[in-house]
Motif scaffolding. Sequence first.
Motif, PDB file in Angstrom:
ATOM      1  N   ASP A 178       0.828  -1.211   0.000  1.00  0.00           N
ATOM      2  CA  ASP A 178       0.000   0.000   0.000  1.00  0.00           C
ATOM      3  C   ASP A 178       0.859   1.256   0.000  1.00  0.00           C
ATOM      4  O   ASP A 178       0.529   2.248  -0.649  1.00  0.00           O
ATOM      5  CB  ASP A 178      -0.932   0.017   1.218  1.00  0.00           C
ATOM      6  CG  ASP A 178      -2.061  -0.985   1.093  1.00  0.00           C
ATOM      7  OD1 ASP A 178      -2.364  -1.394  -0.053  1.00  0.00           O
ATOM      8  OD2 ASP A 178      -2.632  -1.376   2.120  1.00  0.00           O
ATOM      9  N   ALA A 179       1.972   1.194   0.725  1.00  0.00           N
ATOM     10  CA  ALA A 179       2.853   2.358   0.807  1.00  0.00           C
ATOM     11  C   ALA A 179       3.444   2.689  -0.559  1.00  0.00           C
ATOM     12  O   ALA A 179       3.501   3.865  -0.964  1.00  0.00           O
ATOM     13  CB  ALA A 179       3.969   2.107   1.811  1.00  0.00           C
ATOM     14  N   GLN A 189       0.139  11.973  -9.763  1.00  0.00           N
ATOM     15  CA  GLN A 189      -0.811  13.066  -9.559  1.00  0.00           C
ATOM     16  C   GLN A 189      -0.130  14.415  -9.364  1.00  0.00           C
ATOM     17  O   GLN A 189      -0.708  15.461  -9.678  1.00  0.00           O
ATOM     18  CB  GLN A 189      -1.700  12.774  -8.349  1.00  0.00           C
ATOM     19  CG  GLN A 189      -2.720  11.678  -8.580  1.00  0.00           C
ATOM     20  CD  GLN A 189      -3.544  11.399  -7.334  1.00  0.00           C
ATOM     21  OE1 GLN A 189      -3.081  11.621  -6.210  1.00  0.00           O
ATOM     22  NE2 GLN A 189      -4.750  10.896  -7.521  1.00  0.00           N
ATOM     23  N   ALA A 205      -1.054   1.824  -9.650  1.00  0.00           N
ATOM     24  CA  ALA A 205      -1.310   3.257  -9.428  1.00  0.00           C
ATOM     25  C   ALA A 205      -1.717   3.951 -10.729  1.00  0.00           C
ATOM     26  O   ALA A 205      -2.569   4.838 -10.731  1.00  0.00           O
ATOM     27  CB  ALA A 205      -0.056   3.909  -8.877  1.00  0.00           C
ATOM     28  N   PHE A 241       2.152   1.786  -3.472  1.00  0.00           N
ATOM     29  CA  PHE A 241       1.035   2.212  -4.324  1.00  0.00           C
ATOM     30  C   PHE A 241       0.739   3.702  -4.113  1.00  0.00           C
ATOM     31  O   PHE A 241       0.587   4.459  -5.072  1.00  0.00           O
ATOM     32  CB  PHE A 241      -0.207   1.377  -3.999  1.00  0.00           C
ATOM     33  CG  PHE A 241      -1.460   1.869  -4.670  1.00  0.00           C
ATOM     34  CD1 PHE A 241      -1.713   1.590  -5.997  1.00  0.00           C
ATOM     35  CD2 PHE A 241      -2.381   2.629  -3.959  1.00  0.00           C
ATOM     36  CE1 PHE A 241      -2.871   2.053  -6.618  1.00  0.00           C
ATOM     37  CE2 PHE A 241      -3.535   3.098  -4.566  1.00  0.00           C
ATOM     38  CZ  PHE A 241      -3.782   2.804  -5.902  1.00  0.00           C
ATOM     39  N   LYS A 242       0.681   4.117  -2.856  1.00  0.00           N
ATOM     40  CA  LYS A 242       0.399   5.527  -2.541  1.00  0.00           C
ATOM     41  C   LYS A 242       1.509   6.440  -3.047  1.00  0.00           C
ATOM     42  O   LYS A 242       1.245   7.556  -3.504  1.00  0.00           O
ATOM     43  CB  LYS A 242       0.207   5.691  -1.034  1.00  0.00           C
ATOM     44  CG  LYS A 242      -1.096   5.084  -0.524  1.00  0.00           C
ATOM     45  CD  LYS A 242      -1.194   5.165   0.998  1.00  0.00           C
ATOM     46  CE  LYS A 242      -2.470   4.505   1.503  1.00  0.00           C
ATOM     47  NZ  LYS A 242      -2.547   4.519   2.989  1.00  0.00           N
ATOM     48  N   LYS A 257       1.029   6.705  -6.835  1.00  0.00           N
ATOM     49  CA  LYS A 257      -0.192   7.466  -7.120  1.00  0.00           C
ATOM     50  C   LYS A 257       0.076   8.961  -6.947  1.00  0.00           C
ATOM     51  O   LYS A 257      -0.299   9.780  -7.803  1.00  0.00           O
ATOM     52  CB  LYS A 257      -1.313   7.009  -6.186  1.00  0.00           C
ATOM     53  CG  LYS A 257      -2.651   7.672  -6.472  1.00  0.00           C
ATOM     54  CD  LYS A 257      -3.731   7.107  -5.553  1.00  0.00           C
ATOM     55  CE  LYS A 257      -5.071   7.787  -5.824  1.00  0.00           C
ATOM     56  NZ  LYS A 257      -6.127   7.271  -4.923  1.00  0.00           N
ATOM     57  N   LYS A 258       0.744   9.318  -5.864  1.00  0.00           N
ATOM     58  CA  LYS A 258       1.083  10.720  -5.622  1.00  0.00           C
ATOM     59  C   LYS A 258       2.066  11.228  -6.669  1.00  0.00           C
ATOM     60  O   LYS A 258       1.971  12.375  -7.133  1.00  0.00           O
ATOM     61  CB  LYS A 258       1.685  10.867  -4.218  1.00  0.00           C
ATOM     62  CG  LYS A 258       1.926  12.313  -3.812  1.00  0.00           C
ATOM     63  CD  LYS A 258       2.399  12.402  -2.360  1.00  0.00           C
ATOM     64  CE  LYS A 258       2.598  13.863  -1.956  1.00  0.00           C
ATOM     65  NZ  LYS A 258       3.052  13.983  -0.544  1.00  0.00           N
TER      66      LYS A 258
END
Length: 224
Positions: free
Chosen positions: A62-63, A73, A224, A65-66, A69-70
């Motif tokens: 999850d870390a 973005q 992501a 992936f985040k 994603k950031k």
Amino acid sequence: MKTSFVALMLFLLSSCSTVNRKEKVTPRKFVTLVPEARIISQQVSTKQSATKRKDFKLEYSDARFKFWKKYFQERNKAGFLKHLRRGSQYEDVITHVMNKYGLPKDLFYVGLIESGYGMQAKSSASAVGPWQFMKGTGKMYGLKVNSRLDERQNIYKATEAAAKYFQDLYNIFGSWDLALSGYNAGEYRIIKAIRRGNTRSYKELVRKKLIPKETINYVPKIAA
């Protein structure tokens, strides 16, 4: 690729099964002599396995992936949007080919990560085209690569080749996280990691650091 190659990969993975044979088993004999091996069930063509293959389930941190994603973005938003706009003109073609081979349409995002769908893209390792095929792999999947022609840069032919490669990778590993890892690092390297770690769990291979750092990031990056 040809069935014999998949059989060879399955044979190399057989050490992860509970099978213990004294006879030396060649790749050609593997399917018939070792029917009880767990891995072999992944090559059986049934409606159930085809449905499973189209299910694009991925395991990832999850870390990580985040983080990606950031990254898409914020830090690399302009570049990501540029690649997304360029890739969108090929999305229908790619979706059609993936569907033809019974593959998830979300494999479109692999090409987005690999090259941003730049037809002339070339890596430092000499991987070329939208799907970043190495010369040997491209030829193995029917692409012409010579001094006058490089079909790795042809979106239609390269996507057909990529679909066949994805299909083989899934048949070998039985999960998309491992198949994508094989696409990134090479199937032999992932097989070696599985045998060293004595596990077919992508998360366990990551935890044990048995696959390259780039490959560890590859799956969450695509997600992501």
